[in-house]
Every structure is written in structure tokens, then in C-alpha cells.
Write a protein that holds these residues in place. Structure first.
Motif, PDB file in Angstrom:
ATOM      1  N   ALA A 164       0.909  -1.092   0.234  1.00 52.94           N
ATOM      2  CA  ALA A 164       0.215   0.163  -0.276  1.00 52.94           C
ATOM      3  C   ALA A 164       1.282   1.315   0.044  1.00 52.94           C
ATOM      4  N   ARG A 165       2.336   0.898   0.956  1.00 54.10           N
ATOM      5  CA  ARG A 165       3.081   2.491   0.346  1.00 54.10           C
ATOM      6  C   ARG A 165       3.469   3.039  -0.601  1.00 54.10           C
ATOM      7  N   LEU A 166       3.496   1.094  -1.526  1.00 50.09           N
ATOM      8  CA  LEU A 166       4.371   1.669  -2.072  1.00 50.09           C
ATOM      9  C   LEU A 166       2.712   2.080  -3.869  1.00 50.09           C
ATOM     10  N   ARG A 167       1.955   1.580  -3.141  1.00 51.81           N
ATOM     11  CA  ARG A 167       1.086   2.144  -4.469  1.00 51.81           C
ATOM     12  C   ARG A 167      -0.079   3.254  -3.996  1.00 51.81           C
ATOM     13  N   GLY A 168       0.270   4.301  -2.971  1.00 43.25           N
ATOM     14  CA  GLY A 168      -0.040   4.679  -2.357  1.00 43.25           C
ATOM     15  C   GLY A 168      -1.595   4.976  -2.180  1.00 43.25           C
ATOM     16  N   TYR A 169      -1.851   4.013  -1.204  1.00 45.68           N
ATOM     17  CA  TYR A 169      -3.071   4.013  -0.971  1.00 45.68           C
ATOM     18  C   TYR A 169      -2.780   3.775   1.203  1.00 45.68           C
ATOM     19  N   ALA A 170      -4.302   3.448   1.091  1.00 48.46           N
ATOM     20  CA  ALA A 170      -3.851   3.358   2.901  1.00 48.46           C
ATOM     21  C   ALA A 170      -5.672   2.148   3.161  1.00 48.46           C
ATOM     22  N   ASP A 171      -5.424   1.853   4.138  1.00 51.99           N
ATOM     23  CA  ASP A 171      -6.794   1.485   4.480  1.00 51.99           C
ATOM     24  C   ASP A 171      -7.282   2.155   5.948  1.00 51.99           C
ATOM     25  N   ILE A 172      -8.501   2.745   5.749  1.00 49.55           N
ATOM     26  CA  ILE A 172      -9.053   3.005   6.966  1.00 49.55           C
ATOM     27  C   ILE A 172     -10.197   2.456   8.461  1.00 49.55           C
ATOM     28  N   HIS A 173      -9.578   2.187   9.068  1.00 48.49           N
ATOM     29  CA  HIS A 173     -10.763   1.667  10.570  1.00 48.49           C
ATOM     30  C   HIS A 173     -11.530   2.167  10.810  1.00 48.49           C
ATOM     31  N   PHE A 174     -12.732   2.431  10.861  1.00 49.99           N
ATOM     32  CA  PHE A 174     -13.018   2.414  11.855  1.00 49.99           C
ATOM     33  C   PHE A 174     -14.299   2.305  13.017  1.00 49.99           C
ATOM     34  N   GLY A 175     -13.070   2.254  14.593  1.00 52.81           N
ATOM     35  CA  GLY A 175     -13.639   1.356  15.256  1.00 52.81           C
ATOM     36  C   GLY A 175     -14.672   2.417  16.057  1.00 52.81           C
ATOM     37  N   LEU A 176     -15.262   1.311  17.103  1.00 53.87           N
ATOM     38  CA  LEU A 176     -16.315   1.849  17.760  1.00 53.87           C
ATOM     39  C   LEU A 176     -16.663   0.513  18.759  1.00 53.87           C
ATOM     40  N   ALA A 177     -17.831   1.405  19.753  1.00 54.01           N
ATOM     41  CA  ALA A 177     -17.696   0.786  20.892  1.00 54.01           C
ATOM     42  C   ALA A 177     -17.520  -1.354  21.460  1.00 54.01           C
ATOM     43  N   GLY A 178     -18.637  -1.426  20.120  1.00 55.07           N
ATOM     44  CA  GLY A 178     -19.372  -1.974  19.788  1.00 55.07           C
ATOM     45  C   GLY A 178     -18.553  -3.025  18.700  1.00 55.07           C
ATOM     46  N   GLY A 179     -17.599  -2.315  18.503  1.00 57.35           N
ATOM     47  CA  GLY A 179     -16.636  -3.176  17.153  1.00 57.35           C
ATOM     48  C   GLY A 179     -16.365  -2.402  16.222  1.00 57.35           C
ATOM     49  N   ARG A 180     -15.935  -2.978  15.123  1.00 57.14           N
ATOM     50  CA  ARG A 180     -14.947  -1.873  13.776  1.00 57.14           C
ATOM     51  C   ARG A 180     -16.737  -2.240  13.416  1.00 57.14           C
ATOM     52  N   LEU A 181     -16.851  -0.550  12.848  1.00 59.48           N
ATOM     53  CA  LEU A 181     -17.869  -0.883  11.617  1.00 59.48           C
ATOM     54  C   LEU A 181     -17.135  -0.778  10.981  1.00 59.48           C
ATOM     55  N   CYS A 182     -16.470  -0.570   9.950  1.00 56.21           N
ATOM     56  CA  CYS A 182     -16.127  -0.563   8.500  1.00 56.21           C
ATOM     57  C   CYS A 182     -14.310  -0.675   7.832  1.00 56.21           C
ATOM     58  N   THR A 183     -13.710  -1.313   7.092  1.00 57.85           N
ATOM     59  CA  THR A 183     -12.815  -0.958   6.350  1.00 57.85           C
ATOM     60  C   THR A 183     -12.651  -0.245   5.261  1.00 57.85           C
ATOM     61  N   VAL A 184     -12.167   0.965   4.742  1.00 58.00           N
ATOM     62  CA  VAL A 184     -12.446   1.532   3.353  1.00 58.00           C
ATOM     63  C   VAL A 184     -10.749   1.395   3.346  1.00 58.00           C
ATOM     64  N   SER A 185     -10.422   1.676   2.028  1.00 60.56           N
ATOM     65  CA  SER A 185      -9.368   1.697   1.083  1.00 60.56           C
ATOM     66  C   SER A 185      -9.414   2.958   0.288  1.00 60.56           C
ATOM     67  N   TYR A 186      -8.424   4.373   0.858  1.00 64.26           N
ATOM     68  CA  TYR A 186      -8.216   5.333  -0.128  1.00 64.26           C
ATOM     69  C   TYR A 186      -7.063   5.730   0.010  1.00 64.26           C
TER      70      TYR A 186
END
Length: 208
Positions: A164-186
Motif C-alpha cells: 500500500a505504501r508503494l502504491r499510494g493507498y491506505a486502509d482506514i479502520h473506523f472503530g466503535l464501542a461495539g466493534g469495527r464499523l468498516c474498513t475503507v481503502s482510500y
């Protein structure tokens, strides 16, 4: 369940069910007495029946004017290349064993399937962020929609593996008190802009 304990909502359907407009509404809460933070609020209903329940929880379904964002194209391309590389290894092993018919099938059939899957995933999976909520549509075979409140997000983590560093994108992990909402690759820049937007609004004390 008290409404204030609702952390997020998930609306799911299946390949056949979506053809007839049937969906399931699940509530992500702080409760753990059932062994899971996900509770089926509406197990089987049409969207016009689910919408009032969503409204009762304080959430809202995405409007027609919402600005959706797809995952970075490089992310989908890398998924295809990695999957195809595995198929080539399998084909190489089959060829070394003299099974040429098995050596040809994985790259041809598997390559087409992986390519189609990644394209449809890129086409149908998307994410959006407005002043109140985070929206995440995922999947094309059995699609789902996640709704999360910006105010109730506990963390926003940016994760980048070497590719991902080489290709220029990243994952975002959105965390909630009840767990993880989703993972987005921007793209890397969009990932940091999204995180800063969320952090700045919380510092300023802005709420839904």
C-alpha cells in the motif's frame, strides 16, 4: 434496547433476496449479554418497512444526493494481481507434475473470475461521509449497507502495509464501542483528509 446504546446499523441482503427487495436490519450495540453486539431488529422486510425503524434509532438512510467514494483503483488492481499470482503458482505446480490440463484451467477460469469479482466490487462497493453519519456499501453478490454516527466513532486508524505504501493507498479502520464499523481503502491523501475531518470536528465539539 435503549436507543442511546445503538452504535451503528447494518442492512444486509442475499443474492436471491435482493431480487425481491428483502433485507435484514441488524443493530450494533454495547450489549454483550447475548454473546454478540449484533442484534436482528428486522429479520425480513422491504426497505420501506425498514426505514421507520432506522429513523427510530436516530439514524438516516443515505439520500439520493450523497457523494459516494469508491476504493482506490490501485487497491483493486493489486488484489487481482496477487490472486492471479497465486493461480500461476498453482499452474506451475500442476505443470511440474505433468498435469497440463490443470495447469491451464486456474489462470484462465480463475483469472477471469478474480478480475470480474474485483471489478464488480469496485463498481458496487462505496463509502460516504456527511455531517452526521458514515455510510459504507459493500459487496455485489450479497450487498450490505453500514450506517455509523460520526459522534459515536471511537477511533479512526490509518493502516498501510508495504504494498500500500508503494502504491499510494491506505486502509482506514473506523472503530466503535461495539466493534469495527468498516474498513475503507482510500488514496493516501484522502485517508488523511478523512481522518483529520473527523478529528477536527470532535475537537470543536460538533455533534450530530
Amino acid at each position: 434496547m435503549p436507543v442511546h446504546r445503538v452504535q451503528a446499523l447494518r442492512i444486509k441482503t442475499g443474492f436471491l433476496r435482493r431480487l425481491f427487495g428483502w433485507h435484514t436490519l441488524k443493530v450494533v450495540s454495547l450489549a454483550s449479554d447475548s454473546g454478540s453486539a449484533n442484534h436482528e431488529a428486522v429479520p425480513f422486510a422491504q426497505m420501506d418497512e425498514i426505514a421507520p425503524v432506522v429513523g427510530e434509532t436516530g439514524f438516516a438512510l443515505p439520500g439520493t444526493d450523497i457523494a459516494w467514494t469508491r476504493a482506490a483503483p490501485a487497491y483493486r488492481i493489486d488484489n487481482f494481481l496477487l490472486g492471479f499470482a497465486i493461480l500461476l503458482v498453482i499452474a506451475g505446480v500442476a505443470a511440474a507434475l505433468g498435469r497440463w490440463e490443470l495447469a491451464l484451467l486456474p489462470p484462465l477460469i480463475g483469472g477471469v473470475w478474480i478480475g470480474l469479482h474485483e471489478y464488480l466490487s469496485w463498481r458496487w462497493s462505496r463509502h460516504a461521509l456527511d455531517a452526521r453519519q458514515l455510510y459504507s456499501r459493500r459487496g455485489w453478490f450479497a450487498p450490505s449497507l453500514a450506517l455509523g454516527s460520526r459522534r459515536k466513532l471511537q477511533s479512526t486508524d490509518i493502516v498501510r502495509h508495504p504494498l500500500a505504501r508503494l502504491r499510494g493507498y491506505a486502509d482506514i479502520h473506523f472503530g466503535l464501542a461495539g466493534g469495527r464499523l468498516c474498513t475503507v481503502s482510500y488514496t493516501h491523501l484522502r485517508a488523511h483528509e478523512t481522518r483529520e475531518d473527523l478529528v477536527c470536528r470532535r475537537r470543536l465539539g460538533k455533534k450530530d
